[in-house]
Design a protein around this motif. Structure first.
Motif, PDB file in Angstrom:
ATOM      1  N   THR A 143       3.062   5.798  -5.765  1.00  0.00           N
ATOM      2  CA  THR A 143       2.815   5.805  -7.209  1.00  0.00           C
ATOM      3  C   THR A 143       1.653   6.734  -7.551  1.00  0.00           C
ATOM      4  O   THR A 143       1.724   7.508  -8.514  1.00  0.00           O
ATOM      5  CB  THR A 143       2.501   4.379  -7.704  1.00  0.00           C
ATOM      6  N   ALA A 144       0.590   6.671  -6.751  1.00  0.00           N
ATOM      7  CA  ALA A 144      -0.556   7.546  -6.985  1.00  0.00           C
ATOM      8  C   ALA A 144      -0.147   9.004  -6.871  1.00  0.00           C
ATOM      9  O   ALA A 144      -0.584   9.846  -7.670  1.00  0.00           O
ATOM     10  CB  ALA A 144      -1.668   7.222  -5.988  1.00  0.00           C
ATOM     11  N   ARG A 145       0.715   9.308  -5.930  1.00  0.00           N
ATOM     12  CA  ARG A 145       1.142  10.701  -5.759  1.00  0.00           C
ATOM     13  C   ARG A 145       1.943  11.178  -6.967  1.00  0.00           C
ATOM     14  O   ARG A 145       1.913  12.347  -7.327  1.00  0.00           O
ATOM     15  CB  ARG A 145       1.972  10.846  -4.491  1.00  0.00           C
ATOM     16  N   GLN A 146       2.668  10.268  -7.606  1.00  0.00           N
ATOM     17  CA  GLN A 146       3.412  10.652  -8.797  1.00  0.00           C
ATOM     18  C   GLN A 146       2.491  10.865  -9.995  1.00  0.00           C
ATOM     19  O   GLN A 146       2.762  11.694 -10.860  1.00  0.00           O
ATOM     20  CB  GLN A 146       4.445   9.574  -9.136  1.00  0.00           C
ATOM     21  N   LEU A 147       1.395  10.132 -10.030  1.00  0.00           N
ATOM     22  CA  LEU A 147       0.495  10.186 -11.182  1.00  0.00           C
ATOM     23  C   LEU A 147      -0.499  11.336 -11.109  1.00  0.00           C
ATOM     24  O   LEU A 147      -0.951  11.831 -12.140  1.00  0.00           O
ATOM     25  CB  LEU A 147      -0.283   8.868 -11.296  1.00  0.00           C
ATOM     26  N   PRO A 171       0.802  -1.227   0.000  1.00  0.00           N
ATOM     27  CA  PRO A 171       0.000   0.000   0.000  1.00  0.00           C
ATOM     28  C   PRO A 171       0.832   1.272   0.000  1.00  0.00           C
ATOM     29  O   PRO A 171       0.509   2.224  -0.704  1.00  0.00           O
ATOM     30  CB  PRO A 171      -0.836  -0.143   1.277  1.00  0.00           C
ATOM     31  N   ASP A 172       1.915   1.302   0.783  1.00  0.00           N
ATOM     32  CA  ASP A 172       2.742   2.505   0.829  1.00  0.00           C
ATOM     33  C   ASP A 172       3.338   2.813  -0.532  1.00  0.00           C
ATOM     34  O   ASP A 172       3.366   3.955  -0.977  1.00  0.00           O
ATOM     35  CB  ASP A 172       3.865   2.343   1.862  1.00  0.00           C
ATOM     36  N   ARG A 173       3.841   1.770  -1.209  1.00  0.00           N
ATOM     37  CA  ARG A 173       4.433   1.980  -2.524  1.00  0.00           C
ATOM     38  C   ARG A 173       3.366   2.377  -3.536  1.00  0.00           C
ATOM     39  O   ARG A 173       3.587   3.228  -4.393  1.00  0.00           O
ATOM     40  CB  ARG A 173       5.166   0.716  -2.981  1.00  0.00           C
ATOM     41  N   SER A 201      -3.972   1.661 -10.147  1.00  0.00           N
ATOM     42  CA  SER A 201      -3.220   1.383 -11.371  1.00  0.00           C
ATOM     43  C   SER A 201      -3.476   2.514 -12.350  1.00  0.00           C
ATOM     44  O   SER A 201      -4.357   3.359 -12.141  1.00  0.00           O
ATOM     45  CB  SER A 201      -3.653   0.041 -11.987  1.00  0.00           C
ATOM     46  N   SER A 202      -2.704   2.532 -13.426  1.00  0.00           N
ATOM     47  CA  SER A 202      -2.870   3.571 -14.441  1.00  0.00           C
ATOM     48  C   SER A 202      -2.515   3.001 -15.801  1.00  0.00           C
ATOM     49  O   SER A 202      -1.487   2.333 -15.965  1.00  0.00           O
ATOM     50  CB  SER A 202      -1.975   4.772 -14.133  1.00  0.00           C
ATOM     51  N   THR A 203      -3.398   3.253 -16.769  1.00  0.00           N
ATOM     52  CA  THR A 203      -3.142   2.842 -18.149  1.00  0.00           C
ATOM     53  C   THR A 203      -2.868   4.038 -19.039  1.00  0.00           C
ATOM     54  O   THR A 203      -2.647   3.885 -20.234  1.00  0.00           O
ATOM     55  CB  THR A 203      -4.343   2.066 -18.705  1.00  0.00           C
ATOM     56  N   HIS A 204      -2.878   5.247 -18.457  1.00  0.00           N
ATOM     57  CA  HIS A 204      -2.691   6.482 -19.215  1.00  0.00           C
ATOM     58  C   HIS A 204      -2.146   7.527 -18.252  1.00  0.00           C
ATOM     59  O   HIS A 204      -2.541   7.546 -17.080  1.00  0.00           O
ATOM     60  CB  HIS A 204      -4.032   6.932 -19.821  1.00  0.00           C
ATOM     61  N   PRO A 205      -1.247   8.400 -18.682  1.00  0.00           N
ATOM     62  CA  PRO A 205      -0.648   9.365 -17.748  1.00  0.00           C
ATOM     63  C   PRO A 205      -1.649  10.255 -17.030  1.00  0.00           C
ATOM     64  O   PRO A 205      -1.367  10.746 -15.941  1.00  0.00           O
ATOM     65  CB  PRO A 205       0.266  10.194 -18.662  1.00  0.00           C
TER      66      PRO A 205
END
Length: 228
Positions: free
Chosen positions: A9-13, A3-5, A63-67
């Protein structure tokens, strides 16, 4: 992915200052909430939803499939949410949402809408950029209430003097001026953030000197003080 990682990732996206449309996956495809006030969230609130989802039991996943998109799947399989940076027309490949479907029960509790309590950004979740924003808010509020008795300790007053000097160098483009998070350690930035919250609680912001991101960060900092 832990969850932390996943949250990192969400914060970067997600751009905390951007607006995102809310899409909900139903049996008939993607839909948007019928209530116009629930069809869009600020990026910071999308991050709050991600934090809540990842800390739920069982934990969800992001998750992300697009920036410009972030998908959130609840751990119990009840929700599949998609947040798309607005305007949606600039995000190719996204299904056109409708507003005919009914959002699953409990969705707004996840998002922190419809009267549910917001899960706050905890102090440990605040990035250095968040803390710099709050430090700047502290200086802005103190300058709006300059009398010595207006709510800062001697320690905070010294930090604000240093902050003003650093900001002047940065804002004037002086060569070699370091970023604020290089001049101040995280502990000092947290002290300024707490002082900003104290000033905001005491005086609010009647002259609208603060922007939307600053006010939201102050609000979430305040919610972090609320007993569960």
């Amino acid at each position: 992915m832990t969850p932390d990682r996943a949250y990192a990732t969400a914060r970067q996206l997600i751009d905390p200052d951007a607006d995102y449309t809310v899409h909900v996956r139903t049996d008939t495809g993607w839909t948007q909430p019928a209530d116009p006030d629930h069809r869009e969230l600020l990026g910071l609130d999308v991050l709050l939803a991600a934090r809540r989802l990842l800390r739920a039991q069982p934990p969800g996943r992001v998750s992300s499939t697009h920036p410009d998109t972030l998908d959130m799947h609840s751990g119990d399989g009840r929700f599949w949410l998609r947040f798309v940076a607005t305007p949606a027309e600039e995000n190719p490949g996204q299904a056109e949402p409708t507003t005919n479907g009914r959002a699953p029960d409990g969705l707004w509790r996840l998002l922190g809408l419809s009267g549910s309590s917001l899960v706050p950004v905890a102090r440990g979740d605040l990035t250095d950029s968040d803390l710099v924003t709050l430090a700047r808010a502290c200086l802005t509020l103190k300058q709006a209430h300059p009398l010595p008795q207006q709510g800062v300790t001697p320690e905070v007053a010294l930090l604000l003097e240093r902050l003003a000097t650093s900001m002047d160098a940065l804002d004037n483009g002086l060569p070699g001026a370091p970023d604020i998070d290089e001049v101040f350690c995280r502990t000092e930035l947290l002290i300024l953030a707490e002082a900003a919250l104290s000033l905001y609680r005491t005086h609010a912001d009647p002259d609208d000197l603060l922007g939307r991101p600053e006010v939201l960060l102050l609000a979430h900092l305040a919610y972090d003080d609320t007993p569960p």
